[in-house]
Motif scaffolding. Structure first.
Motif, PDB file in Angstrom:
ATOM      1  N   TYR A 283      -8.470  20.328   3.632  1.00  0.00           N
ATOM      2  CA  TYR A 283      -8.228  20.796   2.399  1.00  0.00           C
ATOM      3  C   TYR A 283      -7.187  20.969   1.519  1.00  0.00           C
ATOM      4  CZ  TYR A 283      -9.487  23.526  -2.382  1.00  0.00           C
ATOM      5  OH  TYR A 283      -8.999  24.472  -3.065  1.00  0.00           O
ATOM      6  N   ASN A 284      -6.270  22.103   2.155  1.00  0.00           N
ATOM      7  CA  ASN A 284      -4.772  22.262   1.783  1.00  0.00           C
ATOM      8  C   ASN A 284      -3.983  21.030   1.388  1.00  0.00           C
ATOM      9  OD1 ASN A 284      -3.980  25.092   1.589  1.00  0.00           O
ATOM     10  ND2 ASN A 284      -6.037  25.284   2.705  1.00  0.00           N
ATOM     11  N   ALA A 285      -4.085  20.053   2.331  1.00  0.00           N
ATOM     12  CA  ALA A 285      -3.361  19.196   2.066  1.00  0.00           C
ATOM     13  C   ALA A 285      -3.612  17.920   1.724  1.00  0.00           C
ATOM     14  CB  ALA A 285      -3.457  18.274   4.057  1.00  0.00           C
ATOM     15  N   ARG A 286      -5.003  17.897   1.852  1.00  0.00           N
ATOM     16  CA  ARG A 286      -5.614  16.919   0.330  1.00  0.00           C
ATOM     17  C   ARG A 286      -5.108  17.440  -0.876  1.00  0.00           C
ATOM     18  NH1 ARG A 286     -10.211  12.474   0.398  1.00  0.00           N
ATOM     19  NH2 ARG A 286     -10.438  12.009  -2.028  1.00  0.00           N
ATOM     20  N   LEU A 287      -5.102  18.969  -0.976  1.00  0.00           N
ATOM     21  CA  LEU A 287      -4.861  19.550  -2.449  1.00  0.00           C
ATOM     22  C   LEU A 287      -3.808  19.383  -2.668  1.00  0.00           C
ATOM     23  CD1 LEU A 287      -5.905  21.098  -4.671  1.00  0.00           C
ATOM     24  CD2 LEU A 287      -4.837  22.931  -3.086  1.00  0.00           C
ATOM     25  N   ALA A 288      -2.998  19.336  -1.788  1.00  0.00           N
ATOM     26  CA  ALA A 288      -1.407  18.749  -1.967  1.00  0.00           C
ATOM     27  C   ALA A 288      -0.781  17.049  -2.412  1.00  0.00           C
ATOM     28  CB  ALA A 288      -0.172  18.794  -1.177  1.00  0.00           C
ATOM     29  N   ALA A 289      -1.732  16.608  -1.771  1.00  0.00           N
ATOM     30  CA  ALA A 289      -1.365  14.823  -1.854  1.00  0.00           C
ATOM     31  C   ALA A 289      -2.178  14.906  -3.487  1.00  0.00           C
ATOM     32  CB  ALA A 289      -2.540  13.931  -0.813  1.00  0.00           C
ATOM     33  N   GLU A 290      -3.457  15.516  -4.100  1.00  0.00           N
ATOM     34  CA  GLU A 290      -3.744  15.120  -5.529  1.00  0.00           C
ATOM     35  C   GLU A 290      -2.968  15.387  -6.289  1.00  0.00           C
ATOM     36  OE1 GLU A 290      -8.008  16.664  -4.396  1.00  0.00           O
ATOM     37  OE2 GLU A 290      -8.275  15.222  -3.751  1.00  0.00           O
TER      38      GLU A 290
ATOM     39  N   MET B  24       1.275  -1.266   0.282  1.00  0.00           N
ATOM     40  CA  MET B  24      -0.407  -0.314   0.174  1.00  0.00           C
ATOM     41  C   MET B  24       0.524   1.276  -0.214  1.00  0.00           C
ATOM     42  SD  MET B  24      -2.529   1.289   3.140  1.00  0.00           S
ATOM     43  CE  MET B  24      -3.365  -0.382   2.640  1.00  0.00           C
ATOM     44  N   LYS B  25       0.514   2.058  -1.002  1.00  0.00           N
ATOM     45  CA  LYS B  25       1.959   3.555  -1.047  1.00  0.00           C
ATOM     46  C   LYS B  25       0.419   4.399  -0.021  1.00  0.00           C
ATOM     47  CE  LYS B  25       3.269   3.013  -5.844  1.00  0.00           C
ATOM     48  NZ  LYS B  25       4.112   4.145  -5.556  1.00  0.00           N
ATOM     49  N   ALA B  26       1.317   5.066   0.444  1.00  0.00           N
ATOM     50  CA  ALA B  26       0.740   6.423   0.809  1.00  0.00           C
ATOM     51  C   ALA B  26       2.037   7.962   1.188  1.00  0.00           C
ATOM     52  CB  ALA B  26       1.632   6.220   2.700  1.00  0.00           C
ATOM     53  N   ILE B  27       0.762   9.238   1.047  1.00  0.00           N
ATOM     54  CA  ILE B  27       1.441  10.232   0.691  1.00  0.00           C
ATOM     55  C   ILE B  27       1.877  10.980   2.136  1.00  0.00           C
ATOM     56  CG2 ILE B  27       1.274  12.869   0.213  1.00  0.00           C
ATOM     57  CD1 ILE B  27      -0.130  10.954  -2.591  1.00  0.00           C
ATOM     58  N   GLN B  28       1.995  11.031   2.744  1.00  0.00           N
ATOM     59  CA  GLN B  28       3.034  12.380   4.036  1.00  0.00           C
ATOM     60  C   GLN B  28       2.706  13.916   3.094  1.00  0.00           C
ATOM     61  OE1 GLN B  28       5.774  11.322   6.412  1.00  0.00           O
ATOM     62  NE2 GLN B  28       5.159  12.337   7.599  1.00  0.00           N
ATOM     63  N   VAL B  29       2.221  14.596   4.083  1.00  0.00           N
ATOM     64  CA  VAL B  29       1.382  16.426   3.486  1.00  0.00           C
ATOM     65  C   VAL B  29       2.273  17.402   4.659  1.00  0.00           C
ATOM     66  CG1 VAL B  29       0.312  18.028   2.731  1.00  0.00           C
ATOM     67  CG2 VAL B  29       0.031  15.725   2.125  1.00  0.00           C
ATOM     68  N   LYS B  30       2.610  17.830   5.097  1.00  0.00           N
ATOM     69  CA  LYS B  30       3.756  18.513   5.849  1.00  0.00           C
ATOM     70  C   LYS B  30       3.456  20.149   5.591  1.00  0.00           C
ATOM     71  CE  LYS B  30       7.890  19.176   7.963  1.00  0.00           C
ATOM     72  NZ  LYS B  30       6.986  17.939   9.090  1.00  0.00           N
ATOM     73  N   TYR B  31       2.398  20.725   6.876  1.00  0.00           N
ATOM     74  CA  TYR B  31       2.848  22.349   6.646  1.00  0.00           C
ATOM     75  C   TYR B  31       3.638  22.869   6.574  1.00  0.00           C
ATOM     76  CZ  TYR B  31       1.278  27.135   8.139  1.00  0.00           C
ATOM     77  OH  TYR B  31       1.654  28.492   7.853  1.00  0.00           O
ATOM     78  N   LEU B  32       3.898  24.298   5.754  1.00  0.00           N
ATOM     79  CA  LEU B  32       5.535  25.086   5.588  1.00  0.00           C
ATOM     80  C   LEU B  32       4.773  26.643   6.105  1.00  0.00           C
ATOM     81  CD1 LEU B  32       7.452  23.140   2.557  1.00  0.00           C
ATOM     82  CD2 LEU B  32       7.577  22.877   4.429  1.00  0.00           C
TER      83      LEU B  32
ATOM     84  N   SER C  89      -7.734   6.362  -0.468  1.00  0.00           N
ATOM     85  CA  SER C  89      -8.331   5.468   0.842  1.00  0.00           C
ATOM     86  C   SER C  89      -9.269   6.066   1.777  1.00  0.00           C
ATOM     87  CB  SER C  89      -7.871   4.157   0.056  1.00  0.00           C
ATOM     88  OG  SER C  89      -6.631   4.052   0.721  1.00  0.00           O
ATOM     89  N   GLY C  90      -7.757   6.533   2.466  1.00  0.00           N
ATOM     90  CA  GLY C  90      -7.862   7.216   3.383  1.00  0.00           C
ATOM     91  C   GLY C  90      -7.092   8.373   3.895  1.00  0.00           C
ATOM     92  N   ASP C  91      -7.143   8.752   5.493  1.00  0.00           N
ATOM     93  CA  ASP C  91      -6.538   9.559   5.971  1.00  0.00           C
ATOM     94  C   ASP C  91      -6.477  10.437   7.404  1.00  0.00           C
ATOM     95  OD1 ASP C  91      -8.677  11.800   6.594  1.00  0.00           O
ATOM     96  OD2 ASP C  91      -9.272  11.368   4.797  1.00  0.00           O
ATOM     97  N   GLY C  92      -5.255  10.779   7.629  1.00  0.00           N
ATOM     98  CA  GLY C  92      -5.719  10.365   9.565  1.00  0.00           C
ATOM     99  C   GLY C  92      -4.617  11.485   9.614  1.00  0.00           C
ATOM    100  N   ASN C  93      -4.059  11.682  10.652  1.00  0.00           N
ATOM    101  CA  ASN C  93      -3.100  12.498  10.992  1.00  0.00           C
ATOM    102  C   ASN C  93      -1.879  12.393  11.825  1.00  0.00           C
ATOM    103  OD1 ASN C  93      -5.556  14.385  11.548  1.00  0.00           O
ATOM    104  ND2 ASN C  93      -3.979  15.551  11.362  1.00  0.00           N
ATOM    105  N   LEU C  94      -0.571  11.997  11.563  1.00  0.00           N
ATOM    106  CA  LEU C  94       0.629  11.867  12.391  1.00  0.00           C
ATOM    107  C   LEU C  94       1.041  12.211  13.607  1.00  0.00           C
ATOM    108  CD1 LEU C  94       2.756  11.226   9.513  1.00  0.00           C
ATOM    109  CD2 LEU C  94       1.926   9.248  10.720  1.00  0.00           C
ATOM    110  N   PRO C  95       1.675  11.545  14.650  1.00  0.00           N
ATOM    111  CA  PRO C  95       1.641  12.355  16.029  1.00  0.00           C
ATOM    112  C   PRO C  95       2.397  14.114  15.878  1.00  0.00           C
ATOM    113  CG  PRO C  95       2.670   9.932  15.771  1.00  0.00           C
ATOM    114  CD  PRO C  95       1.818  10.854  14.386  1.00  0.00           C
ATOM    115  N   ASN C  96       3.245  14.123  14.643  1.00  0.00           N
ATOM    116  CA  ASN C  96       3.976  15.026  14.749  1.00  0.00           C
ATOM    117  C   ASN C  96       2.908  16.448  14.065  1.00  0.00           C
ATOM    118  OD1 ASN C  96       3.934  14.712  11.882  1.00  0.00           O
ATOM    119  ND2 ASN C  96       6.315  14.061  11.861  1.00  0.00           N
ATOM    120  N   GLY C  97       1.903  16.255  13.885  1.00  0.00           N
ATOM    121  CA  GLY C  97       1.061  16.738  12.887  1.00  0.00           C
ATOM    122  C   GLY C  97       1.131  16.801  11.423  1.00  0.00           C
ATOM    123  N   ASP C  98       1.733  16.160  10.707  1.00  0.00           N
ATOM    124  CA  ASP C  98       1.411  16.208   9.219  1.00  0.00           C
ATOM    125  C   ASP C  98      -0.153  15.006   8.708  1.00  0.00           C
ATOM    126  OD1 ASP C  98       4.221  17.517   9.169  1.00  0.00           O
ATOM    127  OD2 ASP C  98       5.296  15.467   8.048  1.00  0.00           O
TER     128      ASP C  98
END
Length: 98
Positions: free
Chosen positions: A41-48, A1-9, A61-70
Motif C-alpha cells: 500500500y505504501n509503495a503504491r501510494l508513493a508511486a501514485e 514503457m515507463k516504470a516507477i521504482q519505489v524504495k523504503y527509507l 499496469s503492473g507491479d513487482g519486486n526487484l532483487p534488492n527489495g524495491d
C-alpha cells in the motif's frame, strides 16, 4: 514503457520512515510511512503521488519486486475523451491545410 521504482527509507535520527518513488529523468516523490497500510500500500501510494505530481496521463499496469527489495510499477498511457478530441482537431487541421 515507463516504470516507477519505489524504495523504503528507514527512520533516521531526524526523519521518520518513508517511501521514495523515482523515475527516469530524476523525478521523485517521497511520502511518510502509513503504519496502518501494508508495505505494498505504501509503495503504491508513493508511486501514485509521483504520477499525480508529474501530471502524467498514465495508470499503473503492473507491479513487482526487484532483487534488492524495491517495488517497481509499470505504467501505460491513459487515453481520455479530451485526448481523442484533440487528435480529431489536429487531423482536421491537417486535412484543411492540404
Amino acid at each position: 514503457m515507463k516504470a516507477i521504482q519505489v524504495k523504503y527509507l528507514p527512520a533516521t535520527t531526524h526523519r521518520s520512515s518513508r517511501w521514495k518513488a523515482f523515475a527516469e529523468g530524476g523525478w521523485s516523490a517521497t511520502v511518510s510511512y502509513d503504519y496502518e497500510g501494508s508495505e505494498y500500500y505504501n509503495a503504491r501510494l508513493a508511486a501514485e503521488c509521483l504520477i499525480t505530481a508529474m501530471t502524467w496521463r498514465v495508470e499503473i499496469s503492473g507491479d513487482g519486486n526487484l532483487p534488492n527489495g524495491d517495488y517497481v510499477f509499470t505504467l501505460r498511457p491513459v487515453t481520455t475523451l479530451r485526448d481523442l478530441m484533440e487528435e480529431d482537431r489536429e487531423a482536421a487541421a491537417i486535412a484543411e491545410s492540404r
